[in-house]
Motif scaffolding. Structure first.
Motif, PDB file in Angstrom:
ATOM      1  N   MET A 222      82.055  18.366  73.563  1.00 16.56           N
ATOM      2  CA  MET A 222      83.627  18.642  74.096  1.00 16.56           C
ATOM      3  C   MET A 222      84.562  17.391  73.611  1.00 16.56           C
ATOM      4  O   MET A 222      85.567  17.268  73.172  1.00 16.56           O
ATOM      5  CB  MET A 222      83.461  18.759  75.393  1.00 16.56           C
ATOM      6  CG  MET A 222      84.222  18.945  76.414  1.00 16.56           C
ATOM      7  SD  MET A 222      84.153  19.423  78.230  1.00 16.56           S
ATOM      8  CE  MET A 222      85.606  19.969  78.548  1.00 16.56           C
ATOM      9  N   ASP A 223      83.898  16.702  73.910  1.00 16.08           N
ATOM     10  CA  ASP A 223      84.472  15.181  73.778  1.00 16.08           C
ATOM     11  C   ASP A 223      85.749  15.308  72.115  1.00 16.08           C
ATOM     12  O   ASP A 223      85.951  14.779  71.822  1.00 16.08           O
ATOM     13  CB  ASP A 223      83.818  13.477  73.760  1.00 16.08           C
ATOM     14  CG  ASP A 223      83.558  13.171  75.150  1.00 16.08           C
ATOM     15  OD1 ASP A 223      84.111  13.642  76.143  1.00 16.08           O
ATOM     16  OD2 ASP A 223      82.456  12.452  75.459  1.00 16.08           O
ATOM     17  N   THR A 224      84.695  15.266  71.085  1.00 18.47           N
ATOM     18  CA  THR A 224      85.130  15.745  70.275  1.00 18.47           C
ATOM     19  C   THR A 224      86.265  16.303  69.041  1.00 18.47           C
ATOM     20  O   THR A 224      86.958  16.220  68.856  1.00 18.47           O
ATOM     21  CB  THR A 224      83.981  15.977  69.150  1.00 18.47           C
ATOM     22  OG1 THR A 224      83.773  16.684  68.897  1.00 18.47           O
ATOM     23  CG2 THR A 224      82.737  14.368  68.624  1.00 18.47           C
ATOM     24  N   GLU A 225      86.120  17.252  70.769  1.00 18.84           N
ATOM     25  CA  GLU A 225      87.130  18.999  70.313  1.00 18.84           C
ATOM     26  C   GLU A 225      88.525  18.185  70.843  1.00 18.84           C
ATOM     27  O   GLU A 225      90.065  17.927  70.970  1.00 18.84           O
ATOM     28  CB  GLU A 225      86.988  19.735  71.325  1.00 18.84           C
ATOM     29  CG  GLU A 225      86.896  20.793  70.640  1.00 18.84           C
ATOM     30  CD  GLU A 225      85.950  22.059  71.104  1.00 18.84           C
ATOM     31  OE1 GLU A 225      87.353  22.539  72.534  1.00 18.84           O
ATOM     32  OE2 GLU A 225      84.941  22.276  71.565  1.00 18.84           O
ATOM     33  N   LEU A 226      88.162  17.103  72.281  1.00 18.46           N
ATOM     34  CA  LEU A 226      89.695  16.933  72.508  1.00 18.46           C
ATOM     35  C   LEU A 226      89.878  15.787  72.209  1.00 18.46           C
ATOM     36  O   LEU A 226      91.304  15.230  72.010  1.00 18.46           O
ATOM     37  CB  LEU A 226      89.172  16.430  73.901  1.00 18.46           C
ATOM     38  CG  LEU A 226      89.948  15.268  75.440  1.00 18.46           C
ATOM     39  CD1 LEU A 226      91.259  16.745  75.115  1.00 18.46           C
ATOM     40  CD2 LEU A 226      89.981  15.044  76.621  1.00 18.46           C
ATOM     41  N   LEU A 227      89.539  14.808  71.617  1.00 20.24           N
ATOM     42  CA  LEU A 227      89.687  13.963  70.429  1.00 20.24           C
ATOM     43  C   LEU A 227      90.506  14.445  69.211  1.00 20.24           C
ATOM     44  O   LEU A 227      91.745  13.913  68.796  1.00 20.24           O
ATOM     45  CB  LEU A 227      87.959  13.072  69.805  1.00 20.24           C
ATOM     46  CG  LEU A 227      88.774  11.226  69.066  1.00 20.24           C
ATOM     47  CD1 LEU A 227      90.214  10.603  69.986  1.00 20.24           C
ATOM     48  CD2 LEU A 227      87.646  11.027  69.124  1.00 20.24           C
ATOM     49  N   GLN A 228      90.098  15.812  68.073  1.00 19.28           N
ATOM     50  CA  GLN A 228      90.801  16.234  67.553  1.00 19.28           C
ATOM     51  C   GLN A 228      91.790  16.534  68.567  1.00 19.28           C
ATOM     52  O   GLN A 228      92.915  16.383  67.134  1.00 19.28           O
ATOM     53  CB  GLN A 228      89.126  17.421  67.041  1.00 19.28           C
ATOM     54  CG  GLN A 228      90.453  17.597  65.709  1.00 19.28           C
ATOM     55  CD  GLN A 228      90.234  17.077  64.025  1.00 19.28           C
ATOM     56  OE1 GLN A 228      89.050  16.040  64.479  1.00 19.28           O
ATOM     57  NE2 GLN A 228      91.209  17.423  63.649  1.00 19.28           N
ATOM     58  N   GLU A 229      91.912  16.927  68.970  1.00 14.62           N
ATOM     59  CA  GLU A 229      93.282  18.339  69.429  1.00 14.62           C
ATOM     60  C   GLU A 229      93.923  16.654  69.681  1.00 14.62           C
ATOM     61  O   GLU A 229      95.458  17.067  69.241  1.00 14.62           O
ATOM     62  CB  GLU A 229      93.183  18.742  70.517  1.00 14.62           C
ATOM     63  CG  GLU A 229      94.566  19.122  71.283  1.00 14.62           C
ATOM     64  CD  GLU A 229      93.895  20.459  72.723  1.00 14.62           C
ATOM     65  OE1 GLU A 229      94.986  20.211  73.556  1.00 14.62           O
ATOM     66  OE2 GLU A 229      92.870  20.698  72.876  1.00 14.62           O
TER      67      GLU A 229
END
Length: 83
Positions: free
Chosen positions: A1-8
């Motif tokens: 989930m953190d990687t998704e937010l960072l990617q966004e």
């Protein structure tokens, strides 16, 4: 989930920086084109007949005139303040 937010966040940053870069590039190009168009459409100011190359007032004379005006204004101010 953190990687998704960072990617966004990275995608949003890249989109924002790209938009600003494109906008500034377009602004520079349009300003250059506008400068050339105005330069062609607006004629250069006509030289007046009174402005002859050999008859320019000397800067020293202008400075002297300014000093006289300043001295007169100072004298008048001091006279009014004494009352």
């Amino acid at each position: 989930m953190d990687t998704e937010l960072l990617q966004e966040g990275v995608n949003l940053m890249a989109f924002g920086m790209g938009f600003v870069f494109v906008f500034l590039t377009v602004l520079v190009i349009v300003t250059g084109i506008m400068s050339k168009v105005v330069g062609r459409l607006v004629p250069e100011p006509a030289k007046s007949e009174d402005a002859r190359p050999g008859r320019t007032p000397s800067p020293a004379r202008d400075d002297d005139d300014v000093m006289v005006v300043i001295a007169a204004a100072l004298h008048r101010y001091r006279q009014r303040r004494r009352r």
